[in-house]
Each structure stands twice: as C-alpha cells, then as structure tokens.
Design an enzyme around this catalytic site. Structure first.
Site, PDB file in Angstrom:
ATOM      1  N   GLU A  84       0.854  -1.197   0.000  1.00  0.00           N
ATOM      2  CA  GLU A  84       0.000   0.000   0.000  1.00  0.00           C
ATOM      3  C   GLU A  84       0.883   1.239   0.000  1.00  0.00           C
ATOM      4  O   GLU A  84       1.790   1.357   0.806  1.00  0.00           O
ATOM      5  CB  GLU A  84      -0.932   0.003   1.227  1.00  0.00           C
ATOM      6  CG  GLU A  84      -1.771   1.258   1.388  1.00  0.00           C
ATOM      7  CD  GLU A  84      -2.571   1.636   0.139  1.00  0.00           C
ATOM      8  OE1 GLU A  84      -3.368   0.822  -0.344  1.00  0.00           O
ATOM      9  OE2 GLU A  84      -2.371   2.768  -0.369  1.00  0.00           O
ATOM     10  N   GLY A 135      -6.949   0.588   3.303  1.00  0.00           N
ATOM     11  CA  GLY A 135      -8.400   0.614   3.131  1.00  0.00           C
ATOM     12  C   GLY A 135      -8.809   1.316   1.846  1.00  0.00           C
ATOM     13  O   GLY A 135      -9.950   1.210   1.409  1.00  0.00           O
ATOM     14  N   GLY A 136      -7.869   2.066   1.240  1.00  0.00           N
ATOM     15  CA  GLY A 136      -8.123   2.657  -0.076  1.00  0.00           C
ATOM     16  C   GLY A 136      -9.153   3.769  -0.082  1.00  0.00           C
ATOM     17  O   GLY A 136      -9.426   4.415   0.937  1.00  0.00           O
ATOM     18  N   THR A 137      -9.752   3.955  -1.238  1.00  0.00           N
ATOM     19  CA  THR A 137     -10.636   5.093  -1.484  1.00  0.00           C
ATOM     20  C   THR A 137     -11.875   5.067  -0.597  1.00  0.00           C
ATOM     21  O   THR A 137     -12.194   6.047   0.079  1.00  0.00           O
ATOM     22  CB  THR A 137     -11.091   5.070  -2.966  1.00  0.00           C
ATOM     23  OG1 THR A 137      -9.938   4.993  -3.796  1.00  0.00           O
ATOM     24  CG2 THR A 137     -11.899   6.303  -3.305  1.00  0.00           C
ATOM     25  N   CYS A 138     -12.595   3.951  -0.608  1.00  0.00           N
ATOM     26  CA  CYS A 138     -13.893   3.895   0.066  1.00  0.00           C
ATOM     27  C   CYS A 138     -13.777   4.299   1.532  1.00  0.00           C
ATOM     28  O   CYS A 138     -14.488   5.173   2.013  1.00  0.00           O
ATOM     29  CB  CYS A 138     -14.473   2.484  -0.060  1.00  0.00           C
ATOM     30  SG  CYS A 138     -16.067   2.317   0.733  1.00  0.00           S
ATOM     31  N   HIS A 195     -46.211  -3.664   6.614  1.00  0.00           N
ATOM     32  CA  HIS A 195     -46.791  -2.323   6.595  1.00  0.00           C
ATOM     33  C   HIS A 195     -46.360  -1.576   7.851  1.00  0.00           C
ATOM     34  O   HIS A 195     -46.339  -2.166   8.929  1.00  0.00           O
ATOM     35  CB  HIS A 195     -48.320  -2.415   6.560  1.00  0.00           C
ATOM     36  CG  HIS A 195     -48.978  -1.085   6.694  1.00  0.00           C
ATOM     37  ND1 HIS A 195     -49.030  -0.181   5.644  1.00  0.00           N
ATOM     38  CD2 HIS A 195     -49.574  -0.480   7.764  1.00  0.00           C
ATOM     39  CE1 HIS A 195     -49.661   0.907   6.057  1.00  0.00           C
ATOM     40  NE2 HIS A 195     -49.997   0.754   7.335  1.00  0.00           N
TER      41      HIS A 195
END
Ligand SMILES: Cc1cc2nc3c(=O)[nH]c(=O)nc-3n(C[C@H](O)[C@H](O)[C@H](O)COP(=O)(O)OP(=O)(O)OC[C@H]3O[C@@H](n4cnc5c(N)ncnc54)[C@H](O)[C@@H]3O)c2cc1C
Length: 459
Positions: A34, A39-42, A441
């Site tokens: 990395e 964890g990257g972009t998200c 409902h």
C-alpha cells in the site's frame, strides 16, 4: 535475488485485503503493498467519509424542518464545520485503523508500505525490495480525473479528497460535474449552509440514468436551493479576487458563475499509469483500465486485476465481488463469473436513489416486449408519514419471461428497498414472486407488490 512470495497483492482497496487474507490463511506466503492509506478510497476518501458527512447534512436539514413535524427549534440552526469534520475523521479513523491492524497482524502476510511497480509478470519492486512471485493481484483503484479546462492552472480547485479536509463553510461552492459524486457534495454543502452551483456539460444530470430520474433528482435538489447550469459546453476558469469565475456561456442564463471555491467532480481515472504494466506486457484499454476476462485474469497468466482499475465496476461492492470471484475460482473450485453480476448502485443524496439492472432506455434498446410499473413516492404511506414524498419507483419486466429487467427507487429508503428486487433477479424468479408476497406495513417495500400488480406495456 528478490524475496519469494506465493502471491503479491498491490493495493489495499476493497478487494486486496480480503484476498490477501484468504491466500495467507490458505498457507500461501503473501505480500500486500500500500502506497498511501490502508483501506483505499472507500474507507478514507470515498464512501465512508461522504456518507458520514451526508448524515451530518441530513441532521441539519431535519433540524431546519423541525416545525413541519411540530418540533420547535427556537434559534436558527447552525452548523459547526469543525465538529462535522471531526466526526467524519473519527469514523474514518476507526475504519482505516481496522484495516491497518487487520493486515499488519495477519500470519503469513507481509505488509509493504510504498509504491509497487511491476518489473516483470513475476516480480514487483517496492521501495528497495524486489518481490518475486507466481501470482500478482492488482487492486490499485482510481483517482479523481482533472479535466483539461482553459484557465484551470490559474485557480485553486478541490478534488473529492480535498473536500474532505474542508472544516469551514465555503461561501459559494461551484461544482463542475453533475453526476454521483458532485451531487452528493452539492446537497451536503447546501444543507451545511453554502450557496452551491453545479455546472454540467450534458443537458441533464447523471445522464446514464433515465430522463425522469434525472429530472426528479434535479427538482429535489433545486427545492433545497442548489443551482444548476446545464449544457455548459464551453467551460473556462479564471481567478477572481481569490475566488473562481467559471465561464459557461450556455444557451440561457448569465454567461458566468462566480464562486468562492471550486470542486472538480468529473469522473475518475485508473491508477495504472505508474505501475509498470508495459514491462509485464499487461494490456489496458484506451482509458487505461486493465483488460480482464470473466474471471478477472489479465492477458498475462498469473496476473489478475480487481476493483476500479479493471473498469468493470466503479463501486465498493463490485470490487469486493471481484475478490469473491477470484477467490472462488482460485481457491474453492467454484466457477463464479463477472458476467453473473447484476448492476446495482446507489446515489446517496437524500432521499437516495437505489438502482438495479437495466434502465428504461436500456430495456427499450433490447427490442423485447417490456412491461413497466410506476409508483410515485407520494402514494407510499411510509414516505407520507415521514414528510418525504419526493421521487418515485419504477420497475421493468420482460413480458416474455416474466423476469425483472431493472428498477429504480428514488425516494425515502430507496437504497434499501431496492434489494428485495435485486435478490429476486439473482434468484432468476418471475416478478410474481414479489407481486404475491406479503410485505410489512408501513414500509417502502410494501408498495413494490402493488406496483407490480399494475404493470403496463412500455410504449
Ligand atoms: C467521493 C466518493 C464517494 C464514493 N461513494 C461510494 C459509495 O457510496 N458506494 C460505493 O459503492 N462506492 C463509492 N465510491 C467508489 C468506491 O470508493 C470505489 O469503487 C472503491 O473504493 C473500490 O476501489 P478499489 O478496491 O478498486 O480500490 P481503492 O479503494 O481505490 O484502493 C486502491 C488502493 O491502492 C493503492 N495503490 C494504488 N496504486 C498503488 C501502487 N502502485 N502501489 C501500492 N499501492 C497502490 C491506493 O493508495 C489505494 O489505497 C466512492 C468514491 C468516491 C471518490
């Protein structure tokens, strides 16, 4: 001589960490690389921070609407942007630290922090180390595209990542790009209290959606005071007293928009230009996306590409599904395929849009006989009770097979309610499965059987 691994994963987005874990647990000596944020972009600059900010913006909106519900808020609602950002930072930190600790404490998995670059189809260089391996998994994601607009070099602009560092209220936020990312920021900052103008080159918002969806989204946002300049075919920028002047010279309206801050939200480009793909002979398409087959293999055996960088999805769930497909084929003897995936995604304005399968335009283009069901949210009890009746739901059915082709639910709870439709599509069951089901409902989902009971031929 390099260090030998059974597998090397480049990038810790939505596919890489899970795949690396599976491989390591399978007994393979695995490395994961990395270059920036685990964890990257998200996790760091995408879904998690934006949806956390959307929640703050919604709180401000509901507080301002208190009187509609008989709730008295005596003073004007104020938004403390420093606290909004601190809340966002705390949620992001938790996710980022979660991924970091998970990877760094996994047996059989070596974490490298640095930029990974292929030196061949069997080796990756990171910092000074050469990692040699039989299998390379590329999960490098994408970054904000910067358009080639005249004058851009003379103005300060913000990307979607820069926006997440903002802890003040821009006086007038000008957003170039009227699609998913741009619209989420537009509503969010309007609700925080900024004046917001969205400039879009197309003649409607999120042009890949059906026109009725685009128009309804526009009216939801305009009702909150977001301003739009559509058909802006001739955008140029200039610095104006430290702010920005965007010349749009469209067919109607004033020929420029003056703002205090500029956000560029015009799409994303894959992080594949600095990866050494040429050296390894890995093919990309004209836009730089890595070409993959139905199992996510590249043209070079032993190299796979997962997530946004393969251009086959642009979402967290598509990237994670890429991991599932690769792991199933490689480790479980389970022949899962990319082509089994049904399109689905959300637009997280409030109320949100949940989308699955084909749009109406796509369904028409198939030359099938198609049935359509439509239900305004104003007919949905849950929406009326909550005082949020904007939007509608619609569903498309193949008249020949009774299979559901696609659906859109724009309205309160639309991002959740649409999953009932999606699951029936995955089951390959006819629409009557939902039409005859009894739903709870009062929910949004309860009106889906009613809508399906009233299908009409698509003209
Ligand atoms: C503002 C915004 C909002 C979004 N909201 C949503 C949403 O609500 N829902 C949704 O589904 N999707 C959303 N997305 C999209 C989503 O974030 C991505 O689709 C998702 O992160 C999948 O990415 P990925 O796994 O392909 O890689 P990414 O998450 O992009 O991670 C790739 C990683 O690889 C690293 N890397 C890149 N090159 C190298 C290299 N050479 N060496 C080492 N490391 C490298 C990067 O630093 C990064 O950490 C959003 C995106 C943005 C920008």
């Amino acid at each position: 001589m390099g260090q030998k691994f059974d597998a090397v994963v480049i990038g810790t987005g939505q596919a890489g960490p899970s795949l690396a874990t599976r491989l390591a647990k399978q007994g393979m000596r695995t490395a994961i690389i990395e270059r920036k944020l685990f964890g990257g972009t998200c996790v760091n600059v995408g879904c998690t921070p934006t949806k956390t900010l959307v929640a703050s913006a919604r709180a401000a909106h509901v507080a301002r609407r208190g009187a509609d519900f008989g709730v008295v808020v005596d003073a004007p609602v104020k938004v403390d942007m420093k606290r909004v950002k601190a809340r966002k930072d705390a949620v992001v930190r938790q996710s980022n630290e979660g991924v970091t600790n998970w990877l760094k404490n996994m047996a059989n998995l070596t974490v490298y922090e640095g930029h990974g670059r292929l030196e061949s189809a069997r080796s990756v260089r990171v910092n000074g180390d050469l990692l040699e391996t039989e299998r390379i998994f590329i999960n490098v994601g994408a970054r904000a595209a910067v358009p080639d607009l005249p004058g851009l070099g003379q103005v300060d602009y913000l990307s979607n990542s820069d926006m997440l560092e903002v802890d003040f209220l821009p006086e007038h936020l000008v957003i170039i790009g009227g699609s998913y990312i741009g619209l989420e920021f537009a509503q969010m900052y309007r609700r925080f209290g900024s004046r917001v103008t969205v400039i879009e080159m197309a003649d409607r918002l999120i042009a890949r959606e059906d026109e009725d969806v685009s128009l309804a989204i526009r009216s939801i946002l305009e009702a909150e005071g977001v301003e739009f300049r559509l058909k802006a075919e001739c955008i140029s920028l200039e610095n104006r007293n430290g702010g920005v002047r965007a010349r749009v010279s469209c067919d109607d309206g004033v020929p420029q928009v003056d703002g205090s801050h500029l956000l560029l939200a015009v799409g994303r480009r894959p992080n594949t230009d600095d990866l050494g793909l040429d050296t390894a002979g890995i093919k990309t398409d004209a836009r730089g996306f890595i070409v993959v087959d139905d199992e996510l293999s590249t043209n070079v055996p032993g190299v796979w590409a997962l997530g946004d960088c393969n251009g086959r999805g642009a979402f967290t769930h598509t990237s994670y599904n890429d991991y599932e497909i690769v792991a199933a084929n490689l480790l479980d003897g389970d022949r899962r395929r990319l082509s089994d995936r049904i399109d689905c995604y959300g637009l997280f304005i409030d109320p949100p849009l949940g989308r699955v399968g084909m749009t109406e335009r796509q369904a028409r283009a198939t030359a099938r006989e198609v049935l359509i069901g439509y239900m305004p949210m104003a007919h949905v009890g849950r929406a009326r009770e909550r005082g949020e009746t904007q939007g509608f739901m619609k569903i498309l059915v193949d008249a020949g097979t009774d299979r559901i082709l696609g659906a859109a639910i724009l309205g309160v709870g639309g991002d959740e309610a649409v999953h009932g439709i999606l699951d029936v599509m995955y089951a390959g069951a006819p629409f009557t499965t939902i039409a005859r089901a009894v739903h709870i409902h009062p929910t949004v989902s309860e009106l889906i059987p009613t809508m399906l009971g009233d299908l009409e031929p698509l003209e």
